[in-house]
Motif scaffolding. Structure first.
Motif, short mmCIF file in Angstrom:
data_model
loop_
_atom_site.label_atom_id
_atom_site.label_comp_id
_atom_site.label_asym_id
_atom_site.label_seq_id
_atom_site.Cartn_x
_atom_site.Cartn_y
_atom_site.Cartn_z
N ARG A 21 20.64 -3.43 -25.99
CA ARG A 21 21.68 -4.24 -26.76
C ARG A 21 22.34 -3.14 -28.30
NH1 ARG A 21 20.79 -0.59 -31.35
NH2 ARG A 21 18.75 -0.53 -32.33
N ALA A 23 23.66 -3.49 -31.94
CA ALA A 23 23.55 -4.29 -33.69
C ALA A 23 24.76 -4.14 -34.55
CB ALA A 23 22.03 -3.34 -33.36
N SER A 25 27.36 -3.57 -38.15
CA SER A 25 27.09 -4.76 -38.94
C SER A 25 28.21 -5.01 -39.32
CB SER A 25 26.78 -3.65 -40.00
OG SER A 25 25.23 -3.04 -39.64
N GLU A 58 23.91 -6.97 -37.58
CA GLU A 58 22.85 -6.85 -38.20
C GLU A 58 23.57 -6.84 -39.81
OE1 GLU A 58 21.23 -2.73 -37.13
OE2 GLU A 58 20.23 -4.42 -36.19
N TYR A 214 17.39 -1.34 -43.48
CA TYR A 214 17.90 -0.98 -42.27
C TYR A 214 16.34 -0.76 -41.62
CZ TYR A 214 19.06 1.68 -37.99
OH TYR A 214 19.35 2.83 -36.69
N VAL A 218 16.09 -2.74 -38.27
CA VAL A 218 16.61 -2.87 -36.94
C VAL A 218 14.87 -2.42 -36.10
CG1 VAL A 218 16.15 0.00 -36.86
CG2 VAL A 218 17.29 -0.89 -35.20
N ARG A 232 22.26 3.66 -29.43
CA ARG A 232 22.80 3.70 -30.37
C ARG A 232 23.38 5.68 -30.23
NH1 ARG A 232 17.98 2.69 -33.68
NH2 ARG A 232 16.64 4.66 -33.92
N LEU A 236 22.22 8.21 -35.33
CA LEU A 236 21.32 7.85 -35.97
C LEU A 236 20.07 8.60 -35.57
CD1 LEU A 236 22.84 3.92 -36.40
CD2 LEU A 236 21.23 5.25 -37.89
N1 GLU Z 1 23.52 -1.05 -37.17
C1 GLU Z 1 23.88 -0.19 -37.50
C2 GLU Z 1 25.50 0.10 -37.47
O1 GLU Z 1 25.84 -0.21 -37.45
C3 GLU Z 1 23.00 0.19 -35.87
C4 GLU Z 1 21.68 -0.38 -35.20
C5 GLU Z 1 21.38 1.00 -34.25
O2 GLU Z 1 22.24 0.96 -33.63
O3 GLU Z 1 20.05 0.80 -34.99
O4 GLU Z 1 25.31 1.50 -37.46
#
Ligand code: GLU
Length: 302
Positions: A21, A23, A25, A58, A214, A218, A232, A236
């Motif tokens: 995926r 994801a 924001s 997100e 978050y 997530v 990602r 992270l």
């Molecule tokens: N929504 C998060 C961002 O834009 C990414 C979250 C993830 O991939 O775990 O940084």
């Protein structure tokens, strides 16, 4: 009672091939760093037969997310040549599921209300020069964990705004109970990892302004969507230690991980949403073709 399998089985078909995926924001225009991440996730899904690529919005940070960025990023992703399954999951539509998970953790005695303001926390940290630091900065000093139960009850009864924090020491002890082996997770680049969630201290699982966070959102949403490979950015990587603990506490499946390198500018700085020159939209409007933008994003066409 929290039953994550019931929650997951509603939307997740049986796993066949990889499910990845992207994801984002919707707090700014899609830039080349996001394009890299999205193309990376899509390629990982299609690298083996039967893969699926999902998009998840997100949008729990209601103060910063804007509908025009949501629409804009879908347009930019489609322009880049990406396709994804519909319907797209919007995180803010699932707060009821997040609440069920919080109830479960509360029933295990692993959550506590935190009434501190940002200022309170800064003052407490400034007063103890040896305050421990984690990947996101100084750790929460535990002020509200130590509150007298009667005072806590009074403040809750008075409706004082509060976040919900995970009591990390208790949560780790709970996950370790029963002599089970230490929690581990696997990253395609970095290999097998022993989970070290205490790096982050007592993380917030429900914010004062929105009843999730978050880390919680997530973890739950990846499980509910049946994601089998979480891709990602490297920024992270450490957060995954917390997600692995939540998976253990909530009895969720553990996906594979692949944290990719971050795109930087010529000076070696990470790209940010404020770099409008690096926005896919700006390049598009300047007439740069999608194949060139894919190459600029570090994922050239094969
Ligand atoms: N929504 C998060 C961002 O834009 C990414 C979250 C993830 O991939 O775990 O940084």
């Amino acid at each position: 009672m929290f039953d994550p399998r019931a929650a997951s089985s509603r939307s997740a078909p049986p796993p066949r091939g990889r499910v990845t995926r992207f994801a984002p924001s919707p707090t700014g225009w899609l830039h080349l760093g996001h394009a890299h991440s999205a193309l990376f996730a899509a390629r990982q899904a299609t690298a083996v037969p039967g893969g699926r690529f999902l998009l998840r919005i997100e949008d729990i940070d209601t103060g910063r997310c804007r509908p025009e960025y949501d629409a804009g990023l879908r347009e930019d992703l489609a322009w880049l040549g990406l396709t994804w399954e519909e319907p797209v999951r919007r995180q803010s539509d699932h707060l009821a599921e997040h609440a069920v998970a919080l109830d479960h953790l509360r029933a295990l005695g692993l959550l506590y209300p935190c009434f501190c303001t940002r200022k309170d926390i800064q003052a407490e940290i400034a007063a103890s020069p040896s305050a421990p630091h984690g990947p996101d900065g100084p750790l929460y000093p535990g002020t509200c964990r130590a509150l007298d139960p009667a005072e806590r009850a009074d403040r809750l009864a008075a409706g004082e705004p509060h976040a919900l924090r995970l009591d990390m020491a208790r949560a780790e002890a709970h996950a370790d109970a029963g002599g089970s082996p230490a929690l581990t997770w696997h990253d395609a680049g970095a290999g097998s990892q022993c989970a070290r969630p205490s790096l982050f201290g007592d993380v917030v699982l429900a914010r004062k302004d929105i009843p999730t966070s978050y880390h919680l959102a997530v973890t739950l949403d990846d499980a509910a969507q049946g994601v089998t490979l979480v891709t990602r950015g490297q920024d992270l990587f450490e957060a995954t230690h917390v997600h692995r603990l939540l998976q253990a506490l909530l009895d969720l499946p553990v996906p594979e991980y692949h944290h990719h390198g971050l795109l930087t500018d010529a000076a070696g700085r990470r790209l940010a949403k404020r770099d409008n020159a690096r926005a896919v939209r700006t390049l598009r409007e300047a007439g740069v073709p999608p194949a060139d933008v894919r190459a600029m994003a570090g994922v050239p066409d094969a």
